[in-house]
Design an enzyme around this catalytic site. Structure first.
Site, PDB file in Angstrom:
ATOM      1  CG  ASN A 147      -7.034  -2.852  -6.709  1.00  0.00           C
ATOM      2  OD1 ASN A 147      -6.071  -3.592  -6.528  1.00  0.00           O
ATOM      3  ND2 ASN A 147      -7.393  -1.933  -5.822  1.00  0.00           N
TER       4      ASN A 147
ATOM      5  CG  ASP B  44      -2.118   0.900   1.061  1.00  0.00           C
ATOM      6  OD1 ASP B  44      -2.293   1.467  -0.033  1.00  0.00           O
ATOM      7  OD2 ASP B  44      -2.883   1.050   2.031  1.00  0.00           O
TER       8      ASP B  44
HETATM    9  C1  FPP Z   1      -1.596  -0.008  -3.583  1.00  0.00           C
HETATM   10  O1  FPP Z   1      -1.236   1.322  -3.626  1.00  0.00           O
HETATM   11  C2  FPP Z   1      -1.121  -0.746  -4.752  1.00  0.00           C
HETATM   12  C3  FPP Z   1      -1.921  -1.334  -5.686  1.00  0.00           C
HETATM   13  C4  FPP Z   1      -3.384  -1.302  -5.595  1.00  0.00           C
HETATM   14  C5  FPP Z   1      -1.437  -2.017  -6.889  1.00  0.00           C
HETATM   15  C6  FPP Z   1      -0.020  -2.381  -6.839  1.00  0.00           C
HETATM   16  C7  FPP Z   1       0.314  -3.175  -8.008  1.00  0.00           C
HETATM   17  C8  FPP Z   1       1.541  -3.298  -8.463  1.00  0.00           C
HETATM   18  C9  FPP Z   1       2.713  -2.600  -7.895  1.00  0.00           C
HETATM   19  C10 FPP Z   1       1.737  -4.220  -9.607  1.00  0.00           C
HETATM   20  C11 FPP Z   1       2.206  -5.526  -9.070  1.00  0.00           C
HETATM   21  C12 FPP Z   1       2.668  -6.382 -10.138  1.00  0.00           C
HETATM   22  C13 FPP Z   1       3.506  -7.420  -9.953  1.00  0.00           C
HETATM   23  C14 FPP Z   1       4.019  -8.142 -11.112  1.00  0.00           C
HETATM   24  C15 FPP Z   1       3.928  -7.857  -8.615  1.00  0.00           C
HETATM   25  P1  FPP Z   1      -2.358   2.440  -3.739  1.00  0.00           P
HETATM   26  O2  FPP Z   1      -2.468   2.817  -5.183  1.00  0.00           O
HETATM   27  O3  FPP Z   1      -3.626   1.959  -3.126  1.00  0.00           O
HETATM   28  O4  FPP Z   1      -1.713   3.573  -2.898  1.00  0.00           O
HETATM   29  P2  FPP Z   1      -2.460   4.765  -2.147  1.00  0.00           P
HETATM   30  O5  FPP Z   1      -3.270   4.156  -1.041  1.00  0.00           O
HETATM   31  O6  FPP Z   1      -1.336   5.609  -1.650  1.00  0.00           O
HETATM   32  O7  FPP Z   1      -3.318   5.459  -3.176  1.00  0.00           O
END
Ligand code: FPP
Length: 234
Positions: free
Chosen positions: A67, A19
Site C-alpha cells: 500500500n 476491499d
Molecule cells: C482497500 O480498498 C482498503 C485499503 C487498502 C485500506 C483500508 C484501510 C482502512 C479502512 C483503515 C483501517 C483502519 C483500522 C483502524 C481498522 P481499496 O482502496 O483497495 O479499494 P478499491 O479496490 O475499490 O480501490
C-alpha cells in the site's frame, strides 16, 4: 433489528481483506479517503457484530506492505483515520473487553501512531471477549522472510513447522479458519500466506464500506456448511 439466531460451527478466527473502499467512494463521486472513512465505520460495526456472535479472533488487513505505492495523500489519509479511530474508540476497547493486537512492521509507521498502538495494546492486554488484530504494514512474504532472518540470527540450523510458526507475527493467534474478501475480487494479495494453509475462503461482491451484520451472517452461514478436511478423508 436482526434476530440473534445462533449460527452453528462458527470460525474461531476470521481474516478480513477489506476491499472496495476506493470504488465505493468513486461510485458516490467522493474522494477515495471518504471510502476509507466509511471503511473504518464498517470495521467498527463488524467488531460489534462479532462480539454478539461470540467470534473470538478477527484480523483486519488494514495496510499492506504494497500500500506504500499509493499516493501520499491517500496514505496520510489512512493514517489519520486510523489515528482518529484508535483515539475515539480507546475507551470502548478497554470497557467492552476488546483486546488489540497487531501484525506487520510497525516501525515504518509515524511515531505517534506507533505510540498510540503500543499504549492501546498495553491497556487492553488482559481483555478476552474478542481479539481484534490489525495487519499494519503487513505482507505475508515480508513476515516469512523476517522470520527466516530471525531464525538465522538465533543461530539455529533447522526448525520444525511448529517452531517456525513461533517466529511469525501471529504467535498468539490461531490460523484463520475463514477469510472473507469483499468487492468480488478473488485474490489473496499477500495476506497471511503461511497461516492460510487450510483456511476457507469467501468472496462476496459487496464493497467493504457497505458490509454489515447481514453480510456477515450470510458469510458465516456459508462457512458453517463447509466440510473442512485438513487434507484428510471425509
Ligand atoms: C482497500 O480498498 C482498503 C485499503 C487498502 C485500506 C483500508 C484501510 C482502512 C479502512 C483503515 C483501517 C483502519 C483500522 C483502524 C481498522 P481499496 O482502496 O483497495 O479499494 P478499491 O479496490 O475499490 O480501490
Amino acid at each position: 433489528m436482526l434476530k440473534n439466531k445462533t449460527i452453528k460451527n462458527l470460525p474461531t478466527h476470521i481474516g478480513i481483506i477489506m476491499d472496495g473502499n476506493g470504488r465505493w467512494a468513486t461510485n458516490q463521486g467522493l474522494p477515495r479517503n471518504m471510502g476509507h472513512k466509511e471503511g473504518i465505520n464498517a470495521v467498527d460495526r463488524t467488531i460489534d457484530a462479532l462480539i454478539k456472535l461470540k467470534v473470538k479472533f478477527v484480523t483486519f488487513f488494514a495496510f499492506s506492505t504494497e500500500n506504500w505505492k499509493r499516493s501520499k495523500d491517500e496514505i496520510d489519509g489512512i493514517f489519520n483515520l486510523t489515528r482518529e479511530y484508535l483515539k475515539t474508540k480507546k475507551d470502548k476497547f478497554i470497557n467492552r473487553g476488546i483486546k488489540l493486537t497487531t501484525i506487520g512492521e510497525l516501525s515504518k509507521f509515524p511515531k505517534d501512531l506507533q505510540n498510540e498502538l503500543t499504549s492501546m495494546k498495553k491497556e487492553t492486554k488482559n481483555n478476552d471477549k474478542i481479539i481484534v488484530n490489525l495487519a499494519l504494514n503487513y505482507g505475508g512474504r515480508n513476515e516469512i522472510v523476517r522470520a527466516v532472518n530471525n531464525i538465522i540470527a538465533s543461530g539455529k540450523q533447522t526448525v520444525s513447522e511448529e517452531e517456525f510458526a513461533t517466529y511469525l507475527d501471529t504467535t498468539s493467534i490461531p490460523d484463520p479458519d475463514f477469510i472473507i474478501r469483499t468487492s468480488g475480487e478473488e485474490r489473496v494479495s499477500n495476506f497471511m500466506l503461511y497461516q492460510m494453509a487450510y483456511s476457507e475462503f469467501y468472496f462476496p461482491s459487496v464493497l467493504w464500506p457497505d458490509f454489515n451484520e447481514r453480510h456477515l451472517r450470510k458469510a458465516l452461514k456459508v462457512y458453517s456448511k463447509r466440510k473442512r478436511r485438513f487434507g484428510g478423508i471425509k
